[in-house]
Write a protein that holds these residues in place. Structure first.
Motif, PDB file in Angstrom:
ATOM      1  N   SER A   1       0.783  -1.067  -0.177  1.00 16.87           N
ATOM      2  CA  SER A   1      -0.054   0.134   0.196  1.00 16.87           C
ATOM      3  C   SER A   1       0.769   1.142  -0.016  1.00 16.87           C
ATOM      4  CB  SER A   1      -0.822   0.061   1.152  1.00 16.87           C
ATOM      5  OG  SER A   1      -1.733  -0.995   1.189  1.00 16.87           O
ATOM      6  N   PHE A   2       1.871   1.356   0.783  1.00 11.05           N
ATOM      7  CA  PHE A   2       2.964   2.378   0.781  1.00 11.05           C
ATOM      8  C   PHE A   2       4.133   2.216  -0.259  1.00 11.05           C
ATOM      9  CE2 PHE A   2       1.166   2.361   5.402  1.00 11.05           C
ATOM     10  CZ  PHE A   2       0.011   2.947   4.905  1.00 11.05           C
ATOM     11  N   ASP A   3       4.126   1.584  -1.320  1.00  9.73           N
ATOM     12  CA  ASP A   3       5.102   1.396  -2.097  1.00  9.73           C
ATOM     13  C   ASP A   3       5.341   2.759  -2.824  1.00  9.73           C
ATOM     14  OD1 ASP A   3       5.424  -1.223  -1.964  1.00  9.73           O
ATOM     15  OD2 ASP A   3       4.416  -1.895  -3.790  1.00  9.73           O
ATOM     16  N   TYR A   4       4.258   3.460  -2.960  1.00  8.50           N
ATOM     17  CA  TYR A   4       4.443   4.927  -3.599  1.00  8.50           C
ATOM     18  C   TYR A   4       3.248   5.790  -2.557  1.00  8.50           C
ATOM     19  CZ  TYR A   4       6.252   2.882  -7.384  1.00  8.50           C
ATOM     20  OH  TYR A   4       7.336   1.932  -8.314  1.00  8.50           O
ATOM     21  N   VAL A   5       3.471   6.879  -2.136  1.00  4.54           N
ATOM     22  CA  VAL A   5       2.807   7.875  -1.503  1.00  4.54           C
ATOM     23  C   VAL A   5       3.087   9.382  -1.649  1.00  4.54           C
ATOM     24  CG1 VAL A   5       2.835   6.081   0.709  1.00  4.54           C
ATOM     25  CG2 VAL A   5       4.303   8.270   0.590  1.00  4.54           C
ATOM     26  N   ILE A   6       1.851   9.888  -1.454  1.00  6.93           N
ATOM     27  CA  ILE A   6       2.201  11.518  -1.797  1.00  6.93           C
ATOM     28  C   ILE A   6       1.321  12.028  -0.601  1.00  6.93           C
ATOM     29  CG2 ILE A   6       1.463  13.491  -2.752  1.00  6.93           C
ATOM     30  CD1 ILE A   6       1.376  11.844  -5.624  1.00  6.93           C
ATOM     31  N   ALA A   7       2.101  12.927   0.541  1.00  8.34           N
ATOM     32  CA  ALA A   7       1.727  13.266   1.575  1.00  8.34           C
ATOM     33  C   ALA A   7       0.718  14.533   1.291  1.00  8.34           C
ATOM     34  CB  ALA A   7       2.832  13.982   2.480  1.00  8.34           C
ATOM     35  N   ILE A   8      -0.353  14.358   1.761  1.00 12.60           N
ATOM     36  CA  ILE A   8      -1.295  15.448   1.882  1.00 12.60           C
ATOM     37  C   ILE A   8      -1.067  16.298   2.857  1.00 12.60           C
ATOM     38  CG2 ILE A   8      -3.964  15.996   2.198  1.00 12.60           C
ATOM     39  CD1 ILE A   8      -4.409  13.296   0.972  1.00 12.60           C
ATOM     40  N   ASP A   9      -0.708  17.717   2.722  1.00 13.83           N
ATOM     41  CA  ASP A   9      -0.446  18.558   3.821  1.00 13.83           C
ATOM     42  C   ASP A   9      -1.519  18.963   4.706  1.00 13.83           C
ATOM     43  OD1 ASP A   9       1.922  18.571   2.893  1.00 13.83           O
ATOM     44  OD2 ASP A   9       1.959  20.348   1.517  1.00 13.83           O
ATOM     45  N   TYR A  10      -2.125  17.894   5.361  1.00 11.77           N
ATOM     46  CA  TYR A  10      -2.835  17.921   6.656  1.00 11.77           C
ATOM     47  C   TYR A  10      -2.209  17.656   7.695  1.00 11.77           C
ATOM     48  CZ  TYR A  10      -6.028  16.994  10.100  1.00 11.77           C
ATOM     49  OH  TYR A  10      -7.050  17.028  11.243  1.00 11.77           O
ATOM     50  N   ASN A  11      -2.193  18.809   8.734  1.00 13.56           N
ATOM     51  CA  ASN A  11      -1.638  18.413  10.075  1.00 13.56           C
ATOM     52  C   ASN A  11      -0.128  18.090   9.893  1.00 13.56           C
ATOM     53  OD1 ASN A  11      -1.434  18.920  12.982  1.00 13.56           O
ATOM     54  ND2 ASN A  11      -2.429  16.960  13.139  1.00 13.56           N
ATOM     55  N   ARG A  12       0.657  18.487   8.975  1.00 12.42           N
ATOM     56  CA  ARG A  12       1.879  18.253   8.692  1.00 12.42           C
ATOM     57  C   ARG A  12       2.791  19.457   8.459  1.00 12.42           C
ATOM     58  NH1 ARG A  12       4.241  17.334   3.727  1.00 12.42           N
ATOM     59  NH2 ARG A  12       5.677  15.711   4.801  1.00 12.42           N
ATOM     60  N   GLU A  13       4.153  19.109   8.511  1.00  7.72           N
ATOM     61  CA  GLU A  13       5.276  20.109   8.031  1.00  7.72           C
ATOM     62  C   GLU A  13       5.564  20.117   6.663  1.00  7.72           C
ATOM     63  OE1 GLU A  13       6.658  23.698   8.978  1.00  7.72           O
ATOM     64  OE2 GLU A  13       5.914  22.528  10.537  1.00  7.72           O
ATOM     65  N   PRO A  14       5.208  20.713   5.741  1.00  6.90           N
ATOM     66  CA  PRO A  14       5.726  20.506   4.315  1.00  6.90           C
ATOM     67  C   PRO A  14       7.012  20.508   4.301  1.00  6.90           C
ATOM     68  CG  PRO A  14       3.611  22.216   4.437  1.00  6.90           C
ATOM     69  CD  PRO A  14       4.128  21.906   5.757  1.00  6.90           C
ATOM     70  N   GLY A  15       7.748  19.854   3.175  1.00  5.84           N
ATOM     71  CA  GLY A  15       9.005  19.893   2.966  1.00  5.84           C
ATOM     72  C   GLY A  15       9.879  18.931   3.716  1.00  5.84           C
ATOM     73  N   THR A  16       8.808  18.051   4.261  1.00  8.87           N
ATOM     74  CA  THR A  16       9.670  16.907   5.176  1.00  8.87           C
ATOM     75  C   THR A  16       9.214  15.595   4.577  1.00  8.87           C
ATOM     76  OG1 THR A  16       7.837  16.800   6.803  1.00  8.87           O
ATOM     77  CG2 THR A  16       9.647  18.319   7.292  1.00  8.87           C
TER      78      THR A  16
END
Length: 244
Positions: free
Chosen positions: A166-181
């Protein structure tokens, strides 16, 4: 006079008539030849892309930053449904142009305007997309790609389906997270109680805890297309909410 007679003879000649439906008399042919030519029909222009994104009302459309040129629209079937559709829209000079519609899953219990950890609902909203990663090597991502063994996904889903891959490929959605990490970074600006780790990731065939999942081939398409220079966002929610 010879020239005049020659011109008159040519004028009456049926060779000057074009188009279908022959059989008209000479007088009709002369009358037709004297009629002014019909005005040219304007060329049909190429289909224009919609100025706005279909399905988004004024409030949701206004939440998309003006500089954004790529919008992943996630449209849920209902407030409490785990089924949705994902479409990548790209801004052109003529307006927004939609890509293909991909079947997808969201959280087990649907959607929430105030997402909390463990509520099994996906957060409604418009969020930037800044970082990607996965268990597998970078397939050509334009977003910064963080490869790590931490993306291992053992166990089974809500319907007993295996979560492996499931996490072979992921894109982080910038909800309650620090972008650029890295998507694996657990910094929570709103506090841990508001959840986090909400991603676009590979579909495992069932509902998620809060993420949005699409087929592996579609994840690779997104990774290769989303361009940080075009300031991509995700617009996510059920259809009635998106329409406002």
């Amino acid at each position: 006079m010879i020239r005049r007679r020659t011109a008159a003879a040519l004028l009456a000649s049926p060779l000057l008539l074009t188009g279908c439906g022959g059989g008209a008399g000479a007088a009709e042919r002369r009358t037709a030849a004297r009629r002014p030519a019909p005005a040219p029909t304007p060329a049909t222009s190429a289909p224009r892309a919609p100025r706005g994104i279909p399905g988004l009302g004024p409030e949701r459309s206004a939440a998309i930053p003006a500089r954004c040129e790529q919008a992943v629209v996630v449209t849920g079937r209902g407030k409490d449904s785990p089924l949705c559709t994902v479409v990548l829209h790209q801004r052109t000079d003529a307006g927004w142009r939609a890509g293909p519609a991909w079947p997808a899953h969201n959280a087990l219990r649907g959607w929430s305007a105030h997402h909390l950890i463990g509520d099994l609902r996906s957060p409604l909203g418009v969020y930037t997309l800044s970082d990607a990663g996965g268990l597998l090597p970078d397939p050509g991502s334009r977003l910064p790609y963080h490869r790590s063994g931490g993306f291992h996904s053992p166990g089974t889903g809500f319907e007993g389906e295996p979560l492996e891959g499931s996490f072979d490929y992921v894109i982080a959605i910038d909800y309650n997270r620090e972008p650029g990490t890295s998507p694996l970074d657990w910094t929570r600006p709103l506090g841990p109680g508001r959840g986090g780790g909400v991603w676009l990731h590979v579909d495992h065939g069932g509902p998620t805890h809060g993420c949005v999942s699409v087929a592996k081939a579609h994840m690779k398409d997104l990774l290769r297309t989303l361009d940080p220079g075009r300031h991509p966002v995700v617009v996510m929610g059920y259809a009635d909410w998106l329409a406002h």
